[in-house]
Write an enzyme that holds these catalytic residues in place. Structure first.
Site, PDB file in Angstrom:
ATOM      1  N   ASP A  82      23.283 -22.237-119.107  1.00 41.97           N
ATOM      2  CA  ASP A  82      23.829 -22.660-117.807  1.00 41.97           C
ATOM      3  C   ASP A  82      22.693 -23.065-116.877  1.00 41.97           C
ATOM      4  OD1 ASP A  82      25.655 -23.270-115.857  1.00 41.97           O
ATOM      5  OD2 ASP A  82      26.064 -21.201-115.272  1.00 41.97           O
ATOM      6  N   LYS A 130      23.251  -6.763-109.075  1.00 43.34           N
ATOM      7  CA  LYS A 130      24.386  -6.913-109.972  1.00 43.34           C
ATOM      8  C   LYS A 130      25.026  -5.548-110.142  1.00 43.34           C
ATOM      9  CE  LYS A 130      22.893 -10.739-112.921  1.00 43.34           C
ATOM     10  NZ  LYS A 130      22.645 -11.116-114.327  1.00 43.34           N
ATOM     11  N   GLY A 171      32.904 -11.576-110.620  1.00 42.75           N
ATOM     12  CA  GLY A 171      33.447 -12.004-111.893  1.00 42.75           C
ATOM     13  C   GLY A 171      34.364 -10.956-112.481  1.00 42.75           C
ATOM     14  N   GLN A 172      34.568 -11.056-113.781  1.00 41.89           N
ATOM     15  CA  GLN A 172      35.552 -10.219-114.442  1.00 41.89           C
ATOM     16  C   GLN A 172      35.170  -8.743-114.430  1.00 41.89           C
ATOM     17  OE1 GLN A 172      36.341 -11.539-118.392  1.00 41.89           O
ATOM     18  NE2 GLN A 172      37.899 -10.012-118.812  1.00 41.89           N
TER      19      GLN A 172
END
Length: 834
Positions: free
Chosen positions: A690, A586, A550-551
């Site tokens: 989500d 992560k 991701g970002q």
């Protein structure tokens, strides 16, 4: 000039091609025969009841007979990813349907190809009644102009069909590629098959006149021994060759196109796992054929050889606007092996003077400056005038749009300021009430759900990638004015506690968005202590594959050695002391900004306090040096979406096909665990935002744990809708108030649980609302807002009893107060197992 971006995002190419919408004309629908004029081919449109309600062949379908078919001419090549079928209902009068069918397709109407799935099976399971629509993914997808549906039966029976095709136009224009057959690699004594297993041309020593895995829209993973598709062999995603078989040092591939085109770029997706002697090509030399002969001067390109990054990648080759109807490229080896998984082209249709004069006797061959190869000058002048006019009109439209947007922004800011002023008193009072109820568990005034009424920029602090929900709300007619008129009544009638912006803690996740919305008060209670997990030695982590990115960072699947020493005693971990365990890591990028780093550390604090058997657990961290890492559990069976899609429900069909099954009781058990995990999160006033099967991981004995990396995975890019190129939202799982108003609460999580339960009971064989486009899904939320009984609900799955479908419908109630709590859902699911 247009380019269709199919590679690696098959999920976005799922638009109905016109049987149900009427874009496909009657004259383009034909059939082998018809029972009567009122059951002719033109009546075979999905969800239509014209004539006698469907196409029906003249004779009864016999076993192993493939004489009858319904044919559709799409008029041009299309990339087809999904098919839908239905029987003849005719208002209850008809009851004929096809229980099974096959598909044949053609790109030129002369050579017909039988579709096979990735395991080589031709028969597709059809309908079980005359009225339900059954959608089936075509894996692999097909590239065709003509498609035939051929009903199949294991006994003599009358059949009728209504059909639809889903996909998008094939703008690459590629009709075939010819290449040497893929080869077999031996890796650590195990065979890795790198053949093109879905190639639809002839395959002997080479592949001729067909299309296959290089155009199936699926990019291979970084590790070529793994695949996006389960139950296949190692190397499945790639076509590969060894330099030992090619003494000239290159592999030659020829690409044939539907017409002469002006080529801009070619993109080749290559593997680069140099540790296993695989690299992208070191040079490519391409020859172009515009008419009968090949051009004498080829185009050459040499990419930078990468000995550092193991990731697979697209290599983009500029085609310098060459005109061609065929391209022949020689790819030179940079290592022992070369592997491709996808090749795409960007081009535009070339325009030629149609009255070309033959060259004079004795004249030299035509060159690129030869006038006979140029567009006629008069046509050029007309074209330039038209283009200038179009550009001026577009500039005027852009100026008007920008002016309107600025004006609307000013109105929205003014209305939002007024709305904030009106809510200030109630917000502060509700914050005090929440603080009091947290300290006084017996207080009856404690709010039942945590909520943020802020914009998406507050909910998802992502800068330019996100926008406020007013952009969505204006898509509906009744929201065409200012946001104050639309939003204020809903805030007033809901009566649900709101938290001011200062009262919400948003964590900037490494994947670009945060999963949990946490009240500041809860954050203080949970993270007031030091991190309750230990530092883990990085050298004990072994990289397996990249799960997503991701970002601000990436998520990796790793093996961790000696993890048992770093786990709390209260945590059950069924491994031996010396056995490595799969974990998800992560990793925050070293160049992440200060805010992202702070949020990462806050997330560690929060995650370290989450201790529930159905929530993924934080095991350890690496924060003494960059890059910062958090190490969480990972379940050996992957996510629930992929797990269920590899299985079938128990029953006769499963016994015949000899596939792995999952029983209804196991599905209900998994759903109960999801409800239990969400009950725990809601008790802490956490909102997940989500919840979906992609974010539930599966362990041994159908153990379920809720996670949060679904959004970061390319595999699920089709599940997220990008609003006007900006906001990325899982709209098919979101409640109407989340989509239209940006309100995320426990009640909106309950809505998403209903969709997740529906996914589970359908074995994740299709997306929610797969028959609707993204825009139609958003329009449907407007129907929930208007509440005029025209909203569309997800249908009851075949395996789903009425009691479970009733739970789903309760989760999708319009009024948030009327939706059940997770505690109630969990209790009902537990009782249903008794």
């Amino acid at each position: 000039m247009k380019e269709i971006k199919l590679s690696c995002v098959v999920g976005v190419c799922r638009y109905p091609l016109g049987m149900s919408g009427g874009q496909i004309q009657d004259e383009d629908i034909s059939a082998s025969s018809q029972w009567s004029e009122s059951t002719a081919a033109r009546y075979g449109r999905l969800d239509f009841e014209e004539g006698d309600g469907a196409w029906c062949p003249e004779i009864t379908v016999e076993p192993d007979s493939l004489k009858e078919f319904l044919q559709i001419d799409l008029r041009s090549l299309h990339f087809i990813t999904l098919v839908g079928t239905q029987g003849r209902h005719a208002g209850g009068i008809g009851n004929e349907f096809a229980q099974m069918y096959k598909i044949k397709y053609s790109r030129d109407s002369s050579r017909w190809i039988s579709w096979r799935n990735r395991q080589g099976k031709q028969v597709i399971e059809g309908n079980r009644n005359a009225y339900d629509i059954v959608l089936k993914d075509l894996e692999p997808p097909i590239i065709a102009r003509f498609v035939r549906f051929m009903p199949v039966s294991d006994h003599s029976m009358n059949v009728c069909m209504r059909v639809e095709l889903y996909g998008c136009e094939w703008l690459d224009g590629l009709v075939s590629y010819n290449a040497p057959a893929g080869e077999q690699m031996s890796l650590e004594g195990q065979p890795v098959h790198l053949n093109d297993s879905v190639y639809d041309g002839a395959v002997i020593y080479s592949m001729t006149e067909g299309l296959g895995q290089l155009t199936d829209g699926m990019c291979g993973l970084d590790d070529f021994t793994h695949s996006h598709v389960y139950n296949v062999w190692p190397g499945y995603d790639y076509v590969g060759w060894t330099n030992e078989s090619f003494p000239n040092g290159y592999v030659e591939i020829m690409f044939e196109f539907d017409r002469t085109r002006n080529f801009t770029t070619m993109k080749v997706h290559c593997n680069n796992m140099f540790m296993k002697h695989v690299k992208a090509f070191r040079q490519v030399v391409c020859y172009f054929r515009s008419e009968a002969d090949w051009e004498a001067t080829p185009l050459s390109f040499s990419p930078v050889v990468d000995d550092v990054n193991l990731s697979a990648r697209f290599v983009t080759i500029s085609m310098a606007n060459h005109m061609a109807s065929a391209i022949k490229c020689q790819f030179y080896f940079a290592e022992a092996w070369m592997m491709f998984s996808e090749i795409t082209f960007q081009s535009d249709t070339a325009m030629y003077n149609t009255t070309l004069a033959p060259p004079k006797t004795g004249s030299s061959p035509p060159t690129r400056d030869d006038p006979t190869h140029k567009i006629d000058d008069s046509n050029t002048r007309i074209l330039i005038v038209c283009l200038v006019a179009i550009i001026l009109i577009l500039v005027a439209i852009i100026v008007i749009i920008l002016w309107r947007q600025v004006w609307q922004k000013m109105l929205e800011k003014a209305s939002r300021r007024m709305l904030d002023d009106e809510l200030t008193a109630s917000l502060s009072l509700q914050s005090e009430t929440f603080a009091y109820s947290h300290n006084n568990p017996t207080s009856s005034s404690a709010p039942s759900e945590q909520e943020s009424s802020s914009t998406y920029e507050r909910i998802f602090p992502l800068g330019p990638d996100y926008q406020e929900p007013s952009q969505l709300i204006r898509m509906l007619p009744e929201f065409s004015h200012t946001s104050k008129d639309a939003v204020t009544p809903l805030f007033a009638q809901d009566g649900v506690p709101h938290y001011a912006e200062a009262d919400i803690v948003n964590l900037q996740g490494v994947t670009g968005g945060n999963t949990y919305a946490v009240p500041a008060l809860t954050m203080d209670l949970l993270s007031g202590k030091d991190v309750a997990v230990e530092e883990f030695p990085r050298k004990l982590l072994t990289f397996k594959e990249k799960l997503g990115e991701g970002q601000f960072g990436e998520v990796h699947l790793c093996e961790a050695e000696g993890m048992k020493e770093f786990i709390d005693e209260d945590f059950s971990f069924n491994i031996s002391d010396n056995q490595p365990v799969l974990v998800a890591v992560k990793m925050l990028r070293a160049d992440a900004n200060k805010n992202a780093r702070n949020d990462f550390l806050k997330e560690i604090k929060i995650m370290s306090r989450l201790k529930d058997p159905n929530i993924i657990r934080l095991l350890a961290v690496c924060i003494c040096s960059d890059p910062l890492c958090m190490i969480t559990e990972y379940m050996e069976n992957g996510d629930l979406n992929q797990f269920l899609s590899r299985h079938e429900p128990e029953g006769q069909m499963a016994l015949i096909s000899n596939v792995t099954t999952v029983g209804y009781s196991d599905l209900r058990y998994m759903a109960t665990q999801i409800a239990s995990g969400m009950r725990y999160l809601s008790s802490l006033n956490f909102v997940h935002r989500d919840l979906a099967t992609r974010n539930c991981l599966v362990g041994k004995n159908y153990t379920i744990k809720i996670a949060d990396f679904g959004m970061s995975r390319n595999l699920y890019s089709g599940d997220y809708y990008r609003i006007q190129g900006r906001a990325v939202l899982p709209i098919r799982w979101m409640s109407w108030e989340s989509i239209l108003l940006g309100k995320f609460t426990t009640a909106s999580d309950v809505w998403a649980f209903g969709v997740t339960l529906w996914e589970t009971l359908t074995f994740c064989k299709e997306q929610p609302y797969s028959q609707l486009t993204d825009e139609q899904v958003i329009e449907n939320t407007g129907e929930f807002f208007r509440d005029q009984k025209r909203q569309i609900y997800l249908p009851q799955p075949v395996l789903c009893p009425d009691s479970l479908y009733k739970i789903m419908l309760c989760c999708w109630r319009r009024n948030t107060k009327e939706r059940p709590s997770f505690q109630e859902i969990h209790r009902v699911l537990l009782e249903s197992q008794a």
